[in-house]
Design a protein around this motif. Structure first.
Motif, short mmCIF file in Angstrom:
data_model
loop_
_atom_site.label_atom_id
_atom_site.label_comp_id
_atom_site.label_asym_id
_atom_site.label_seq_id
_atom_site.Cartn_x
_atom_site.Cartn_y
_atom_site.Cartn_z
N SER A 75 1.13 -1.37 0.01
CA SER A 75 0.02 -0.10 0.21
C SER A 75 0.94 1.23 -0.26
CB SER A 75 -0.63 0.40 1.65
OG SER A 75 0.17 -0.10 2.34
N VAL A 76 0.32 1.98 -0.71
CA VAL A 76 1.17 3.65 -1.01
C VAL A 76 0.42 4.82 0.02
CG1 VAL A 76 2.70 4.46 -1.73
CG2 VAL A 76 2.65 2.71 -2.67
N GLU A 77 0.34 5.81 0.87
CA GLU A 77 0.04 6.39 0.81
C GLU A 77 0.61 7.41 0.33
OE1 GLU A 77 0.42 10.22 4.91
OE2 GLU A 77 0.74 8.05 4.94
N PRO A 78 -0.17 7.94 -0.42
CA PRO A 78 0.37 8.79 -1.74
C PRO A 78 0.74 10.50 -0.94
CG PRO A 78 -1.81 7.99 -2.72
CD PRO A 78 -1.58 7.80 -1.33
N ARG A 79 1.19 10.62 -1.45
CA ARG A 79 1.96 12.61 -0.93
C ARG A 79 1.56 13.63 -2.44
NH1 ARG A 79 4.09 13.01 4.01
NH2 ARG A 79 3.47 11.11 5.35
N THR A 80 0.52 14.03 -3.37
CA THR A 80 1.02 14.06 -3.96
C THR A 80 -0.42 13.82 -4.69
OG1 THR A 80 1.51 14.30 -7.00
CG2 THR A 80 1.38 11.97 -5.80
N ASP A 81 -0.79 15.08 -5.52
CA ASP A 81 -2.06 15.18 -6.48
C ASP A 81 -1.99 14.91 -7.49
OD1 ASP A 81 -3.31 16.56 -4.04
OD2 ASP A 81 -3.33 18.82 -4.43
N GLU A 82 -1.60 14.67 -8.07
CA GLU A 82 -1.44 13.15 -9.38
C GLU A 82 -0.61 11.85 -9.22
OE1 GLU A 82 0.74 16.78 -11.92
OE2 GLU A 82 1.71 16.19 -10.80
N PRO A 83 -1.43 10.90 -8.12
CA PRO A 83 -0.94 9.71 -7.85
C PRO A 83 -1.01 9.16 -9.17
CG PRO A 83 -2.84 10.01 -7.35
CD PRO A 83 -2.57 11.61 -7.34
N GLU A 84 -2.32 8.98 -9.91
CA GLU A 84 -1.67 8.26 -11.48
C GLU A 84 -0.72 8.73 -12.65
OE1 GLU A 84 -3.77 12.50 -11.54
OE2 GLU A 84 -4.42 10.71 -10.18
N ARG A 85 0.20 10.22 -12.55
CA ARG A 85 1.07 10.19 -12.82
C ARG A 85 2.26 10.10 -12.39
NH1 ARG A 85 3.13 16.24 -13.44
NH2 ARG A 85 5.15 15.84 -14.40
N ARG A 86 1.91 9.89 -11.20
CA ARG A 86 3.79 9.25 -10.47
C ARG A 86 3.93 8.19 -9.74
NH1 ARG A 86 6.42 14.22 -11.28
NH2 ARG A 86 5.24 15.35 -10.36
N PHE A 87 2.77 7.00 -10.25
CA PHE A 87 2.76 6.14 -10.14
C PHE A 87 2.42 5.14 -11.37
CE2 PHE A 87 2.71 8.12 -5.92
CZ PHE A 87 3.83 7.33 -4.85
N ALA A 88 2.22 5.47 -12.00
CA ALA A 88 1.52 4.71 -13.39
C ALA A 88 2.40 3.71 -14.02
CB ALA A 88 1.60 5.95 -14.73
N PRO A 89 2.63 2.72 -14.25
CA PRO A 89 3.44 1.98 -14.56
C PRO A 89 4.14 1.99 -15.86
CG PRO A 89 0.89 0.68 -14.93
CD PRO A 89 0.99 2.28 -14.45
N GLY A 90 5.70 1.19 -15.15
CA GLY A 90 7.06 1.79 -16.27
C GLY A 90 7.67 3.41 -16.09
N SER A 91 6.84 4.03 -13.84
CA SER A 91 7.63 5.15 -14.29
C SER A 91 8.48 4.76 -13.26
CB SER A 91 6.87 6.06 -13.86
OG SER A 91 6.15 5.94 -13.16
N SER A 92 9.30 4.96 -12.61
CA SER A 92 10.01 5.27 -11.53
C SER A 92 10.28 6.10 -10.42
CB SER A 92 11.94 4.87 -11.97
OG SER A 92 11.86 4.42 -13.04
N VAL A 93 10.28 5.59 -9.11
CA VAL A 93 10.53 6.56 -8.08
C VAL A 93 11.89 6.22 -7.66
CG1 VAL A 93 7.23 6.93 -7.86
CG2 VAL A 93 8.82 5.01 -6.33
N VAL A 94 11.98 7.01 -6.84
CA VAL A 94 13.65 7.07 -5.63
C VAL A 94 12.68 7.32 -3.88
CG1 VAL A 94 15.84 8.22 -5.03
CG2 VAL A 94 14.89 8.06 -7.38
N SER A 95 14.04 5.85 -3.73
CA SER A 95 14.20 5.96 -1.72
C SER A 95 15.32 5.65 -1.70
CB SER A 95 13.08 4.64 -1.27
OG SER A 95 12.94 4.38 -0.20
N GLY A 96 15.82 7.48 -1.39
CA GLY A 96 17.20 6.87 -1.48
C GLY A 96 18.05 6.91 -2.32
N SER A 97 19.44 5.58 -2.50
CA SER A 97 19.75 5.40 -3.36
C SER A 97 19.05 4.62 -3.98
CB SER A 97 20.91 4.79 -3.24
OG SER A 97 21.26 3.80 -2.01
N ARG A 98 17.94 3.99 -3.18
CA ARG A 98 17.06 3.46 -4.68
C ARG A 98 16.24 3.32 -5.93
NH1 ARG A 98 14.67 -2.33 -1.60
NH2 ARG A 98 13.99 -3.43 -3.69
#
Length: 175
Positions: free
Chosen positions: A19-42
């Motif tokens: 589960s992800v608690e979105p901190r954006t008004d654009e979750p469909e854009r930020r969490f679209a399949p194929g897109s990437s997010v960063v956590s620290g160096s990962r």
């Protein structure tokens, strides 16, 4: 420049979803399949994202079981953005837009926003005052005005919020 777009919660099921608690008004854009997010160096690449029972469920490449999903719990997720990019919603702000703003209360300059702290329940502004720092809940009732172009935020004049010595003391009955 990086901005926070979510926080990973509990694992869901046995196939690596979280589960992800979105901190954006654009979750469909930020969490679209194929897109990437960063956590620290990962860097985490999104395989799927779907809504289920009011929650956003996301599966990342290489996170294929519940144990791997649980290992991600609590991580903040960020994306790289152009520093000049602005959110679509005028009531949303990126951290870098708030940091450095003057803090005003009751018409006077009282400090500076030094950091935005993201907690599970709400965000806080870390405000540097003369010789100390205080946390201010970043909610409309407490911070009714954010004027990025003007370079300031207005903090409600709540007794004890910016000056702990100014808080009302309620006497107790000892019997």
């Amino acid at each position: 420049m990086r901005v926070v777009v979510g926080r990973i919660g509990r694992a869901h099921g046995i196939r690596g979803e979280v589960s992800v608690e979105p901190r954006t008004d654009e979750p469909e854009r930020r969490f679209a399949p194929g897109s990437s997010v960063v956590s620290g160096s990962r860097t985490l690449t999104i395989v799927t994202a779907r809504h289920h029972s009011g929650r956003l469920l996301v599966r990342f490449t290489g996170v294929d079981d519940r144990n791997a999903a649980e290992a991600l719990r609590g991580l903040l997720l960020e994306v790289d953005i152009d520093p000049d990019e602005l959110p679509d919603d005028p009531d949303e702000f990126y951290d870098h837009q708030l940091e450095g703003l003057e803090v005003r209360s009751a018409g006077e300059v009282v400090g500076t926003v030094t950091q935005v702290v993201h907690l599970p329940a709400q965000d806080l502004l870390l405000v540097k005052l003369e010789g100390r720092e205080v946390y201010v809940p970043f909610v409309t009732e407490i911070v009714p005005v954010v004027d990025v172009r003007g370079g300031f935020v207005e903090v409600a004049d709540v007794p004890g919020l910016l000056d702990p010595d100014g808080a009302d003391v309620v006497p107790t009955d000892e019997g």
